[in-house]
Enzyme design. Structure first.
Site, short mmCIF file in Angstrom:
data_model
loop_
_atom_site.label_atom_id
_atom_site.label_comp_id
_atom_site.label_asym_id
_atom_site.label_seq_id
_atom_site.Cartn_x
_atom_site.Cartn_y
_atom_site.Cartn_z
N ASN A 1 -31.52 43.00 -14.07
CA ASN A 1 -29.92 42.98 -13.87
C ASN A 1 -29.53 42.71 -12.88
OD1 ASN A 1 -27.37 41.81 -13.63
ND2 ASN A 1 -27.24 40.99 -15.84
N HIS B 1 -24.88 43.28 -9.78
CA HIS B 1 -24.11 44.39 -9.36
C HIS B 1 -24.10 43.53 -7.93
CE1 HIS B 1 -22.43 45.72 -12.65
NE2 HIS B 1 -22.91 47.38 -12.26
N HIS C 1 -25.85 36.91 -15.17
CA HIS C 1 -25.29 35.96 -16.09
C HIS C 1 -23.88 35.10 -14.86
CE1 HIS C 1 -21.75 37.13 -18.86
NE2 HIS C 1 -21.79 35.52 -19.44
N GLU D 1 -27.61 34.52 -18.26
CA GLU D 1 -27.16 35.19 -19.33
C GLU D 1 -25.79 33.87 -19.45
OE1 GLU D 1 -26.05 39.06 -19.39
OE2 GLU D 1 -27.95 40.11 -19.18
N THR E 1 -19.62 42.33 -20.85
CA THR E 1 -20.14 41.41 -21.87
C THR E 1 -19.69 42.46 -23.59
OG1 THR E 1 -22.15 40.34 -21.18
CG2 THR E 1 -21.69 40.38 -23.13
N GLU F 1 -31.09 39.18 -28.52
CA GLU F 1 -31.22 40.93 -27.55
C GLU F 1 -30.77 41.46 -28.11
OE1 GLU F 1 -30.59 40.73 -23.46
OE2 GLU F 1 -29.27 41.89 -23.33
N HIS G 1 -28.12 46.15 -22.05
CA HIS G 1 -27.22 46.69 -22.46
C HIS G 1 -25.98 47.59 -22.73
CE1 HIS G 1 -22.50 46.24 -22.13
NE2 HIS G 1 -22.32 45.21 -21.91
N GLY H 1 -29.42 46.80 -16.01
CA GLY H 1 -28.33 46.75 -14.67
C GLY H 1 -27.62 47.58 -13.82
N1 PXP Z 1 -27.44 42.25 -21.66
C1 PXP Z 1 -26.52 41.55 -21.74
C2 PXP Z 1 -26.91 40.84 -22.23
C3 PXP Z 1 -26.25 41.76 -20.58
O1 PXP Z 1 -24.55 40.85 -21.21
C4 PXP Z 1 -26.04 42.42 -20.13
C5 PXP Z 1 -24.69 43.30 -18.68
O2 PXP Z 1 -24.61 42.11 -18.19
C6 PXP Z 1 -26.99 43.13 -20.22
C7 PXP Z 1 -28.62 43.31 -20.87
C8 PXP Z 1 -27.26 44.45 -18.73
O3 PXP Z 1 -26.55 45.89 -18.92
P1 PXP Z 1 -25.79 46.81 -18.17
O4 PXP Z 1 -25.52 46.55 -17.21
O5 PXP Z 1 -25.35 47.71 -19.08
O6 PXP Z 1 -27.43 47.73 -18.08
#
Ligand code: PXP
Length: 241
Positions: free
Chosen positions: A7, A10, A43, A70, A101, A151, A191, A213
């Protein structure tokens, strides 16, 4: 083996901090690719706080692994998705005030509405995944909505204050994954996953794909994105065997 979706939101967050042209998420996608990413996740939020429409359009042209978008189920974003046709869409809940999220999507309370969105996207050949908490009723509702995949939200696992609680969350995720596979759903997860907490998730969940991410981009500040992705891929190989 579990695939790694990186992801890169950032990267766009840093760019938007100055409303300038750098760093460019397109460059990030190339670097992640060199590090072994199996896909790129972004996203497109309704408030456009990080990823912009031009990022999605350009990434659609240059990502040849898998582009996972996303998004919330707003009509504006659905139209953009139908026009750009990412390989996969992960439907997520979205609140303007949240930092990221928060919970999973409440599929159960809106199966009919989601089924319509899922089918519109699938007609374009897009694989549709629903971001949900590992609860039986949400998993069944995801199947009822016609999703290809789910997911599983790993946030509770990642934020568990103590090892015992973390183990309980891991077990909950594993039960959810087993149930989802039993009823024919592809299981992804993500996440809050980090270099430190991802091992048991890789080993026990055997997810098709993990979307990560924050932790990767945080490490990339010190070692570069290509290397940060490579290190996460090495963990996947290590914990898969
Ligand atoms: N999966 C989803 C559905 C998310 O909304 C996010 C955050 O944008 C992630 C994965 C990645 O999460 P993290 O940035 O905490 O690794």
């Amino acid at each position: 083996m579990t695939e790694l979706g990186v992801n890169i939101d950032h990267v766009a967050t840093v760019r938007q901090a100055r409303r300038t042209f750098e760093p460019d998420p397109v460059g990030a996608a190339f670097a992640a690719d060199r590090g072994g990413a199996d896909g790129i996740t972004i996203h497109l939020r309704e408030d456009r706080r990080h990823i912009q429409d031009r990022d999605l359009e350009l990434l659609r042209k240059v990502v040849f692994t898998k582009l996972n978008l996303e998004m919330a189920t707003s009509e504006e974003i659905i139209r953009i998705a139908l026009r750009t046709v990412p390989d996969q869409i992960t439907l997520v809940p979205e609140k303007r005030q949240e930092v990221t999220t928060e919970g999973g999507l409440d599929v159960k309370s809106q199966v009919k509405k989601l089924a319509k969105v899922v089918s519109r996207l699938q007609k374009k050949g897009i694989v549709v995944s629903l971001f949900i908490d590992p609860e039986s009723e949400q998993i069944e509702a995801s199947r009822d909505a016609g999703a290809d995949a789910i997911e599983l939200h790993t946030g509770e696992y990642a934020n568990a204050p103590r090892a015992k609680r973390q183990m309980a969350e891991l077990n909950r995720l594993v039960r959810g994954a087993d149930k989802a596979r039993d009823i024919g759903l592809i299981v992804n997860a993500g996440h809050g996953l980090t270099y430190k907490n991802v091992g048991p998730i890789i080993r026990e969940l055997r997810a098709a794909e993990l979307n990560i991410g924050h932790s990767i981009i945080a490490r990339a500040i010190f070692v570069g994105l290509e290397e940060a992705v490579r290190q996460m891929k090495e963990l996947i190989v290590q914990y898969s065997t």
